[in-house]
Write a protein that holds these residues in place. Structure first.
Motif, PDB file in Angstrom:
ATOM      1  N   LYS A 190      -6.704   6.836   9.729  1.00  0.00           N
ATOM      2  CA  LYS A 190      -6.980   5.466  10.190  1.00  0.00           C
ATOM      3  C   LYS A 190      -7.269   4.520   9.045  1.00  0.00           C
ATOM      4  O   LYS A 190      -7.069   3.305   9.164  1.00  0.00           O
ATOM      5  CB  LYS A 190      -8.165   5.466  11.184  1.00  0.00           C
ATOM      6  CG  LYS A 190      -7.801   6.027  12.555  1.00  0.00           C
ATOM      7  CD  LYS A 190      -9.008   6.017  13.489  1.00  0.00           C
ATOM      8  CE  LYS A 190      -8.637   6.584  14.850  1.00  0.00           C
ATOM      9  NZ  LYS A 190      -9.828   6.623  15.759  1.00  0.00           N
ATOM     10  N   LYS A 191      -7.706   5.081   7.899  1.00  0.00           N
ATOM     11  CA  LYS A 191      -8.037   4.202   6.772  1.00  0.00           C
ATOM     12  C   LYS A 191      -6.799   3.536   6.158  1.00  0.00           C
ATOM     13  O   LYS A 191      -6.932   2.552   5.438  1.00  0.00           O
ATOM     14  CB  LYS A 191      -8.784   4.980   5.692  1.00  0.00           C
ATOM     15  CG  LYS A 191      -7.986   6.074   5.002  1.00  0.00           C
ATOM     16  CD  LYS A 191      -8.899   6.921   4.119  1.00  0.00           C
ATOM     17  CE  LYS A 191      -8.123   8.034   3.415  1.00  0.00           C
ATOM     18  NZ  LYS A 191      -9.031   8.959   2.702  1.00  0.00           N
ATOM     19  N   GLU A 229      -8.743  10.583  12.064  1.00  0.00           N
ATOM     20  CA  GLU A 229      -9.803   9.680  11.573  1.00  0.00           C
ATOM     21  C   GLU A 229      -9.573   9.335  10.116  1.00  0.00           C
ATOM     22  O   GLU A 229      -9.758   8.187   9.701  1.00  0.00           O
ATOM     23  CB  GLU A 229     -11.172  10.338  11.770  1.00  0.00           C
ATOM     24  CG  GLU A 229     -12.345   9.404  11.595  1.00  0.00           C
ATOM     25  CD  GLU A 229     -12.384   8.285  12.637  1.00  0.00           C
ATOM     26  OE1 GLU A 229     -12.862   7.182  12.288  1.00  0.00           O
ATOM     27  OE2 GLU A 229     -11.924   8.515  13.769  1.00  0.00           O
ATOM     28  N   LEU A 245      -4.805   1.749   7.672  1.00  0.00           N
ATOM     29  CA  LEU A 245      -4.590   0.481   8.370  1.00  0.00           C
ATOM     30  C   LEU A 245      -5.641  -0.568   8.041  1.00  0.00           C
ATOM     31  O   LEU A 245      -5.536  -1.726   8.478  1.00  0.00           O
ATOM     32  CB  LEU A 245      -4.548   0.713   9.885  1.00  0.00           C
ATOM     33  CG  LEU A 245      -3.507   1.712  10.376  1.00  0.00           C
ATOM     34  CD1 LEU A 245      -3.603   1.875  11.889  1.00  0.00           C
ATOM     35  CD2 LEU A 245      -2.106   1.268   9.975  1.00  0.00           C
ATOM     36  N   LYS A 246      -6.655  -0.188   7.278  1.00  0.00           N
ATOM     37  CA  LYS A 246      -7.769  -1.117   7.005  1.00  0.00           C
ATOM     38  C   LYS A 246      -7.390  -2.097   5.918  1.00  0.00           C
ATOM     39  O   LYS A 246      -6.590  -1.813   5.034  1.00  0.00           O
ATOM     40  CB  LYS A 246      -9.017  -0.311   6.609  1.00  0.00           C
ATOM     41  CG  LYS A 246      -9.525   0.561   7.754  1.00  0.00           C
ATOM     42  CD  LYS A 246     -10.740   1.349   7.330  1.00  0.00           C
ATOM     43  CE  LYS A 246     -11.267   2.232   8.466  1.00  0.00           C
ATOM     44  NZ  LYS A 246     -12.432   3.039   8.062  1.00  0.00           N
ATOM     45  N   ARG A 295       0.848  -1.197   0.000  1.00  0.00           N
ATOM     46  CA  ARG A 295       0.000   0.000   0.000  1.00  0.00           C
ATOM     47  C   ARG A 295       0.878   1.240   0.000  1.00  0.00           C
ATOM     48  O   ARG A 295       1.881   1.307   0.707  1.00  0.00           O
ATOM     49  CB  ARG A 295      -0.900  -0.024   1.241  1.00  0.00           C
ATOM     50  CG  ARG A 295      -1.865   1.132   1.379  1.00  0.00           C
ATOM     51  CD  ARG A 295      -2.779   0.880   2.581  1.00  0.00           C
ATOM     52  NE  ARG A 295      -3.607  -0.303   2.390  1.00  0.00           N
ATOM     53  CZ  ARG A 295      -4.216  -0.967   3.371  1.00  0.00           C
ATOM     54  NH1 ARG A 295      -4.070  -0.568   4.630  1.00  0.00           N
ATOM     55  NH2 ARG A 295      -4.961  -2.023   3.104  1.00  0.00           N
TER      56      ARG A 295
END
Length: 271
Positions: free
Chosen positions: A267-268, A264, A270-271, A218
Motif C-alpha cells: 500500500k505504501k 499492507e 500509492l502514498k 516512482r
C-alpha cells in the motif's frame, strides 16, 4: 555498512584475485575465501546477497568502491586498464565514456538450452509508477504476459487488493497508471526460480524507459533480495536521481509472509 568502501590499488588487486578464485570454488572453499575478504574489511553483504568477479568490477567502476592511491600511482586512463585487465581466462576491457563503465557479465556465453528472454514493458504515456521484477517465469514467457504463474505468485491478487476487481491484464494496470517491467531482459536460467539464474545476464534499458516516459515518478522493486540485487547492480545511479525508489515484499509465494502483511506493505507504493 560493516566494512570499508575505499581500498588501495594493491588491495583492489588482491580482492580481484580472491573473486576469481571464489567464482571457481566449491561452497566450502568459498566460505574460506569470504573470510579472507572480511579480514581485508571487505564484506560482500554490504553490497549484494552474493557477488562474483564482474559484480566487483562493476562496483568499482560505478564509484561505490574507490581507490585511495590512484593519483599517486597512475593516470586516470590507466585506472581502467588496471581494473579490467584480467588474466588469460578473463579478457574483458572497460568501455569508457557515456556511462558505460562496465566489465559486463553480458560477455558470458548463452546457455542455449536455458537462455530465457523476458518481455516488453507494459507502459503508456500516463504511467506514474514502474514496478520492476527480475525476469518473468517460464509460464509468463510462454504466454507473453506478466505474472501468469498465479499458483506461485500473488502479484495480481495484490493488484486487486490495491485497486479493486478487474482482469489480470495490461489494460487494468495502465488504467491505474502502473507500468510493469523487469531488471533483466534475458539470462541463463533453468526453470523459473531466480535462484537458478546462472549468468548471461542482460539488463533492460530502464534509464531510457524513464527518459521516454517522464510521467513515471516512482520505481517499485518487487522483492528485497533478487530484484533489488539486480537493480543495484545495473541501475545503482538511479538511487541518486530525483525519482523515488520503494522496495516492497516479494509477491512470490516463496516469500512466506502472510498475504495481508504483504498487501499492507504494498500500500505504501500509492502514498
Amino acid at each position: 555498512m560493516r566494512g570499508r568502501k575505499s581500498f588501495s590499488m594493491a588491495e583492489i588487486e588482491k580482492l580481484k584475485q580472491l573473486f576469481m578464485e571464489k567464482d571457481e570454488a566449491d561452497s566450502d572453499e568459498q566460505m574460506s575465501i569470504r573470510r579472507k575478504m572480511r579480514r581485508m574489511n571487505f564484506y560482500i553483504s554490504d553490497f549484494y546477497h552474493d557477488m562474483n568477479y564482474e559484480d566487483f568490477i562493476r562496483l568499482r567502476n560505478s564509484g561505490r568502491i574507490t581507490i585511495t592511491d590512484i593519483d599517486k600511482k597512475v593516470k586516470s586512463n590507466d585506472v581502467a586498464e588496471f581494473l579490467c585487465n584480467n588474466d588469460d581466462n578473463q579478457s574483458n576491457k572497460i568501455r569508457l565514456g557515456n556511462n558505460e563503465n562496465l566489465c559486463s557479465k553480458n560477455a558470458e556465453p548463452q546457455d542455449n538450452e536455458n537462455f530465457k528472454e523476458g518481455l516488453e514493458p507494459w507502459v503508456d504515456e500516463h504511467s506514474e509508477i514502474l514496478i520492476l521484477g527480475s525476469l518473468p517465469s517460464d509460464v509468463s514467457i510462454r504466454e507473453q504476459a506478466y505474472y501468469q504463474n498465479k499458483s506461485k505468485n500473488s502479484f495480481w491478487k495484490l493488484m486487486h487488493g490495491l485497486f479493486g476487481e478487474g482482469p489480470d491484464s495490461k489494460e487494468f494496470l495502465t488504467k491505474h497508471h502502473i507500468a510493469l517491467w523487469d531488471c533483466l531482459s534475458a539470462a541463463n536460467r533453468e526453470g523459473s526460480l531466480d535462484s537458478n539464474i546462472s549468468g548471461g545476464e542482460r539488463p533492460n534499458n530502464i534509464p531510457q524507459l524513464l527518459e521516454s516516459h517522464p510521467s513515471i515518478r516512482r520505481i517499485v522493486i518487487n522483492g528485497k533480495s533478487t530484484a533489488r540485487d539486480y537493480f543495484d547492480r545495473y541501475f545503482y545511479d538511479l538511487h541518486k536521481s530525483s525519482i523515488e525508489i520503494i522496495i516492497v515484499e516479494s509477491s512470490s509465494n516463496a516469500n512466506s509472509i502472510e498475504f495481508e502483511a504483504k498487501l499492507e506493505d504494498w500500500k505504501k507504493i500509492l502514498k
